[in-house]
Design a protein around this motif. Structure first.
Motif, PDB file in Angstrom:
ATOM      1  N   ILE A 123      -2.682   7.339  21.223  1.00 51.27           N
ATOM      2  CA  ILE A 123      -2.528   7.282  22.678  1.00 51.27           C
ATOM      3  C   ILE A 123      -2.312   5.850  23.151  1.00 51.27           C
ATOM      4  CG2 ILE A 123      -3.754   7.607  24.878  1.00 51.27           C
ATOM      5  CD1 ILE A 123      -5.020  10.101  23.661  1.00 51.27           C
ATOM      6  N   ASN A 124      -3.040   4.906  22.553  1.00 52.48           N
ATOM      7  CA  ASN A 124      -2.954   3.518  23.005  1.00 52.48           C
ATOM      8  C   ASN A 124      -1.658   2.815  22.597  1.00 52.48           C
ATOM      9  OD1 ASN A 124      -5.359   3.426  24.451  1.00 52.48           O
ATOM     10  ND2 ASN A 124      -6.577   2.867  22.664  1.00 52.48           N
ATOM     11  N   VAL A 125      -0.947   3.326  21.558  1.00 50.41           N
ATOM     12  CA  VAL A 125       0.306   2.670  21.162  1.00 50.41           C
ATOM     13  C   VAL A 125       1.514   3.268  21.883  1.00 50.41           C
ATOM     14  CG1 VAL A 125      -0.604   2.091  18.883  1.00 50.41           C
ATOM     15  CG2 VAL A 125       0.766   4.186  19.166  1.00 50.41           C
ATOM     16  N   ILE A 126       1.313   4.287  22.687  1.00 52.29           N
ATOM     17  CA  ILE A 126       2.420   4.845  23.465  1.00 52.29           C
ATOM     18  C   ILE A 126       2.894   3.791  24.463  1.00 52.29           C
ATOM     19  CG2 ILE A 126       3.099   6.626  25.129  1.00 52.29           C
ATOM     20  CD1 ILE A 126       0.954   8.426  23.871  1.00 52.29           C
ATOM     21  N   PRO A 127       4.181   3.452  24.491  1.00 53.13           N
ATOM     22  CA  PRO A 127       4.683   2.435  25.435  1.00 53.13           C
ATOM     23  C   PRO A 127       4.324   2.776  26.875  1.00 53.13           C
ATOM     24  CG  PRO A 127       6.367   3.033  23.836  1.00 53.13           C
ATOM     25  CD  PRO A 127       5.238   3.998  23.632  1.00 53.13           C
ATOM     26  N   LYS A 128       4.076   1.750  27.680  1.00 53.32           N
ATOM     27  CA  LYS A 128       3.600   1.980  29.041  1.00 53.32           C
ATOM     28  C   LYS A 128       4.593   2.781  29.879  1.00 53.32           C
ATOM     29  CE  LYS A 128       5.033  -2.624  30.711  1.00 53.32           C
ATOM     30  NZ  LYS A 128       6.219  -2.152  31.465  1.00 53.32           N
ATOM     31  N   ASP A 129       5.886   2.558  29.666  1.00 50.18           N
ATOM     32  CA  ASP A 129       6.877   3.315  30.439  1.00 50.18           C
ATOM     33  C   ASP A 129       6.783   4.811  30.131  1.00 50.18           C
ATOM     34  OD1 ASP A 129       8.836   1.310  31.880  1.00 50.18           O
ATOM     35  OD2 ASP A 129       8.395   0.455  29.921  1.00 50.18           O
ATOM     36  N   LEU A 130       6.522   5.144  28.873  1.00 50.66           N
ATOM     37  CA  LEU A 130       6.376   6.551  28.507  1.00 50.66           C
ATOM     38  C   LEU A 130       5.067   7.122  29.043  1.00 50.66           C
ATOM     39  CD1 LEU A 130       7.793   6.877  24.874  1.00 50.66           C
ATOM     40  CD2 LEU A 130       8.875   7.408  27.059  1.00 50.66           C
ATOM     41  N   LYS A 131       4.048   6.287  29.155  1.00 48.68           N
ATOM     42  CA  LYS A 131       2.794   6.750  29.773  1.00 48.68           C
ATOM     43  C   LYS A 131       3.043   7.156  31.222  1.00 48.68           C
ATOM     44  CE  LYS A 131      -1.129   4.687  27.300  1.00 48.68           C
ATOM     45  NZ  LYS A 131      -0.634   3.898  26.186  1.00 48.68           N
ATOM     46  N   TYR A 132       3.791   6.314  31.937  1.00 49.26           N
ATOM     47  CA  TYR A 132       4.105   6.645  33.330  1.00 49.26           C
ATOM     48  C   TYR A 132       5.002   7.879  33.405  1.00 49.26           C
ATOM     49  CZ  TYR A 132       2.234   2.034  34.559  1.00 49.26           C
ATOM     50  OH  TYR A 132       1.419   0.945  34.729  1.00 49.26           O
ATOM     51  N   ALA A 133       5.890   8.030  32.426  1.00 53.08           N
ATOM     52  CA  ALA A 133       6.757   9.212  32.387  1.00 53.08           C
ATOM     53  C   ALA A 133       5.927  10.475  32.160  1.00 53.08           C
ATOM     54  CB  ALA A 133       7.806   9.057  31.290  1.00 53.08           C
ATOM     55  N   LYS A 408      16.430  -2.742  18.545  1.00 54.26           N
ATOM     56  CA  LYS A 408      15.066  -3.137  18.921  1.00 54.26           C
ATOM     57  C   LYS A 408      14.034  -2.403  18.065  1.00 54.26           C
ATOM     58  CE  LYS A 408      15.994  -4.083  23.836  1.00 54.26           C
ATOM     59  NZ  LYS A 408      15.598  -3.697  25.230  1.00 54.26           N
ATOM     60  N   HIS A 409      14.449  -2.001  16.865  1.00 54.11           N
ATOM     61  CA  HIS A 409      13.584  -1.169  16.035  1.00 54.11           C
ATOM     62  C   HIS A 409      12.255  -1.851  15.692  1.00 54.11           C
ATOM     63  CE1 HIS A 409      16.326  -3.491  13.491  1.00 54.11           C
ATOM     64  NE2 HIS A 409      15.329  -3.573  12.621  1.00 54.11           N
ATOM     65  N   ARG A 410      12.253  -3.178  15.652  1.00 52.94           N
ATOM     66  CA  ARG A 410      11.004  -3.878  15.330  1.00 52.94           C
ATOM     67  C   ARG A 410       9.996  -3.821  16.469  1.00 52.94           C
ATOM     68  NH1 ARG A 410      14.835  -7.274  12.826  1.00 52.94           N
ATOM     69  NH2 ARG A 410      14.528  -7.459  10.553  1.00 52.94           N
ATOM     70  N   GLU A 411      10.467  -3.491  17.684  1.00 52.72           N
ATOM     71  CA  GLU A 411       9.561  -3.397  18.832  1.00 52.72           C
ATOM     72  C   GLU A 411       8.856  -2.038  18.897  1.00 52.72           C
ATOM     73  OE1 GLU A 411      11.451  -4.461  22.496  1.00 52.72           O
ATOM     74  OE2 GLU A 411      12.641  -6.054  21.571  1.00 52.72           O
ATOM     75  N   VAL A 412       9.287  -1.119  18.044  1.00 53.92           N
ATOM     76  CA  VAL A 412       8.686   0.216  18.033  1.00 53.92           C
ATOM     77  C   VAL A 412       7.523   0.230  17.048  1.00 53.92           C
ATOM     78  CG1 VAL A 412       9.092   2.673  17.614  1.00 53.92           C
ATOM     79  CG2 VAL A 412      10.912   1.249  18.583  1.00 53.92           C
ATOM     80  N   HIS A 413       6.353   0.668  17.522  1.00 51.98           N
ATOM     81  CA  HIS A 413       5.172   0.722  16.656  1.00 51.98           C
ATOM     82  C   HIS A 413       5.402   1.735  15.537  1.00 51.98           C
ATOM     83  CE1 HIS A 413       0.991   1.157  15.364  1.00 51.98           C
ATOM     84  NE2 HIS A 413       0.722   0.054  16.043  1.00 51.98           N
ATOM     85  N   PRO A 414       4.934   1.440  14.307  1.00 58.21           N
ATOM     86  CA  PRO A 414       5.114   2.368  13.179  1.00 58.21           C
ATOM     87  C   PRO A 414       4.621   3.787  13.463  1.00 58.21           C
ATOM     88  CG  PRO A 414       4.319   0.254  12.376  1.00 58.21           C
ATOM     89  CD  PRO A 414       4.311   0.174  13.881  1.00 58.21           C
ATOM     90  N   ILE A 415       3.564   3.909  14.247  1.00 55.36           N
ATOM     91  CA  ILE A 415       3.037   5.233  14.575  1.00 55.36           C
ATOM     92  C   ILE A 415       4.066   6.064  15.341  1.00 55.36           C
ATOM     93  CG2 ILE A 415       1.341   6.462  16.010  1.00 55.36           C
ATOM     94  CD1 ILE A 415      -0.726   4.444  15.173  1.00 55.36           C
ATOM     95  N   MET A 416       4.875   5.396  16.173  1.00 50.47           N
ATOM     96  CA  MET A 416       5.905   6.113  16.920  1.00 50.47           C
ATOM     97  C   MET A 416       6.972   6.678  15.974  1.00 50.47           C
ATOM     98  SD  MET A 416       4.894   6.057  20.030  1.00 50.47           S
ATOM     99  CE  MET A 416       6.335   6.649  20.916  1.00 50.47           C
ATOM    100  N   TYR A 417       7.255   5.979  14.875  1.00 50.31           N
ATOM    101  CA  TYR A 417       8.193   6.506  13.883  1.00 50.31           C
ATOM    102  C   TYR A 417       7.591   7.705  13.158  1.00 50.31           C
ATOM    103  CZ  TYR A 417      11.275   2.446  14.410  1.00 50.31           C
ATOM    104  OH  TYR A 417      12.148   1.501  14.909  1.00 50.31           O
ATOM    105  N   ILE A 418       6.301   7.628  12.869  1.00 52.07           N
ATOM    106  CA  ILE A 418       5.626   8.755  12.217  1.00 52.07           C
ATOM    107  C   ILE A 418       5.678   9.990  13.119  1.00 52.07           C
ATOM    108  CG2 ILE A 418       3.385   9.612  11.396  1.00 52.07           C
ATOM    109  CD1 ILE A 418       2.725   6.710  10.584  1.00 52.07           C
ATOM    110  N   LEU A 419       5.432   9.783  14.419  1.00 52.09           N
ATOM    111  CA  LEU A 419       5.495  10.894  15.375  1.00 52.09           C
ATOM    112  C   LEU A 419       6.928  11.434  15.475  1.00 52.09           C
ATOM    113  CD1 LEU A 419       3.203   9.548  18.239  1.00 52.09           C
ATOM    114  CD2 LEU A 419       2.666  11.320  16.568  1.00 52.09           C
ATOM    115  N   PHE A 420       7.897  10.537  15.418  1.00 48.95           N
ATOM    116  CA  PHE A 420       9.312  10.920  15.465  1.00 48.95           C
ATOM    117  C   PHE A 420       9.632  11.924  14.348  1.00 48.95           C
ATOM    118  CE2 PHE A 420      13.572  10.054  13.663  1.00 48.95           C
ATOM    119  CZ  PHE A 420      14.378  10.364  14.746  1.00 48.95           C
TER     120      PHE A 420
END
Length: 431
Positions: A123-133, A408-420
């Motif tokens: 939950i904490n690594v979710i980008p802030k823009d997606l949290k607002y979404a 910008k792939h380096r700006e994406v947290h590894p956990i987001m790739y796992i979720l992907f």
């Protein structure tokens, strides 16, 4: 008490928390009627499910209020109880006792993920823009539920959805409630959502749209038909079909709760540095409730998005959750009074709360398409798929795609790739 629940820091009072808690209870009290009806179609005893639902809501709401200081009500999920009955039991032919044991195991896995802080980390690594979404998308979803329940919006073979019949008594009552509540809120009357419910209920009974309760006090049904059956069915759970079922309970429950926590924290103004305070205890309370509920005799629990109605009415702390628990306790004795709280009464609150939550999308950077496209996907797919979890999953699939496209792939947290990868695999499997 005030110090423990941080009344001063969150600028609240006992009156404000009481009204907020009562508003949330009234908004989610339908679960006491709907859950027994849905689960009884799987063969479960309706009376036992009613009692299990109430006790689970009492314990779950107390846990999240005391441990995490969140103004949230917890009860059996309205979506997962339908999945339990219609997909698992009736669709797959699995006995309800075995399916309930699947709920128990998914709950244990939830607890382990919470204790190990895996859920909190995600939950904490979710980008802030997606949290607002997520918060904004839930706003549209909640409003859509309200419009549907009030039959202001109905199904249509030609256009999928259409306007309902405004001359129908229940729909007219919902419109009246929406207007009177809107007027009170616009005029700055705190607790306007709650007062709107009260006024609508009285008017509904006067004009005969809502039946007056025939009695006040009712007997408490026994838990005996469902209590503890999960323990005797444990050897029958580990089959390929049940493993898929357990994973589905885990997936939907995880992201429904994540979405609710993000939305509630954002609306209540307690989201700090893109992190949710006390997320660990909140998630532990939610997962523990699923385990307790399955033992008592009900399907997977969730943090109710209707809690946002209580926040709109003033709730800011876990004391409101204690109030919610208290009213669920009273509901065991005064269940006949719940007949007054119909969908026509709660729908206006959901529509208005949806409008309030949608305001969170103003924080999204819409000028950047790599952010705007995943955010929009998250928002639009929640109401269109009628699922918070599906909206989150589709948005999370698009986020790495757009970021990679801009290198910008380096700006994406590894956990987001796992979720992907996880979400794509899940959608391929259920297709």
């Amino acid at each position: 008490m005030k110090n423990y629940f941080e009344f001063s820091e969150r600028k609240t009072s006992y009156k404000q928390e009481f009204i907020g808690g009562l508003t949330t209870f009234l908004s989610m009290a339908y679960i006491l009627v709907v859950n027994p009806l849905v689960l009884s179609e799987s063969g479960m005893d309706k009376g036992a499910v009613f009692t299990a639902t109430a006790i689970t809501a009492i314990i779950g709401s107390l846990l999240i209020g005391i441990l995490a200081n969140y103004p949230i009500g917890i009860a059996p999920s309205i979506g997962l109880n339908s999945f339990f009955t219609y997909s698992v039991v009736l669709g797959m032919g699995i006995r309800w006792e075995v399916a309930l044991t699947g709920v128990f195991i998914s709950g244990i896995l939830f607890v382990l993920l919470s204790v190990l802080k895996v859920r909190e980390k995600i939950i904490n690594v979710i980008p802030k823009d997606l949290k607002y979404a997520i918060a904004g998308g839930i706003g549209f979803f909640v409003a859509f539920i309200g419009l549907k329940n009030a039959k202001i919006i109905v199904g249509s073979d030609a256009t999928f959805v259409a306007l309902g019949d405004f001359t129908s008594g229940p729909t007219a009552l919902a419109l009246f409630g929406f207007i009177i509540t809107s007027v009170m809120l616009v005029r700055g009357i705190r607790g306007g959502i709650f007062y709107g419910m009260v006024i609508s209920s009285i008017v509904g009974m006067i004009v005969g749209i809502i039946d007056k309760p025939t009695s006040i006090i009712g007997s408490i049904p026994s838990l005996e038909p469902t209590f503890g059956v999960v323990f005797s069915e444990l050897p029958n759970v580990f089959t390929p079909d049940l493993i898929v079922v357990i994973f589905t309970f885990l997936f939907v429950g995880f992201f429904d709760t994540a979405g609710t926590l993000i939305a509630v924290a954002s609306q209540a103004g307690i989201l700090k540095d893109n992190k949710i305070p006390n997320a660990g205890p909140a998630l532990l309370a939610d997962s523990s409730s699923s385990v307790i509920g399955s033992i008592l005799g009900t399907s997977t629990t969730a943090s109710f998005i209707e809690s946002t109605a209580g926040i709109a009415a003033g709730a800011r702390t876990g004391f409101a959750s204690i109030v919610i628990s208290g009213f669920f306790l009273l509901s065991l004795l005064f269940s006949p009074l719940l007949s007054v709280v119909t969908s026509e009464i709660t729908s206006p609150a959901l529509i208005i709360v949806g409008a309030m939550m949608v305001a969170e999308v103003r924080h999204i950077d819409w000028t950047k398409l790599d952010i705007a496209i995943p955010a929009f996907t998250t928002i639009i797919m929640m109401p269109l798929t009628f699922s918070v979890a599906t909206g989150i999953a589709l948005g999370f699939i698009m986020y790495p795609v757009t970021m990679i496209a801009l290198k910008k792939h380096r700006e994406v947290h590894p956990i987001m790739y796992i979720l992907f990868v996880t979400f794509i695999t899940y959608f391929i499997y259920i297709s």
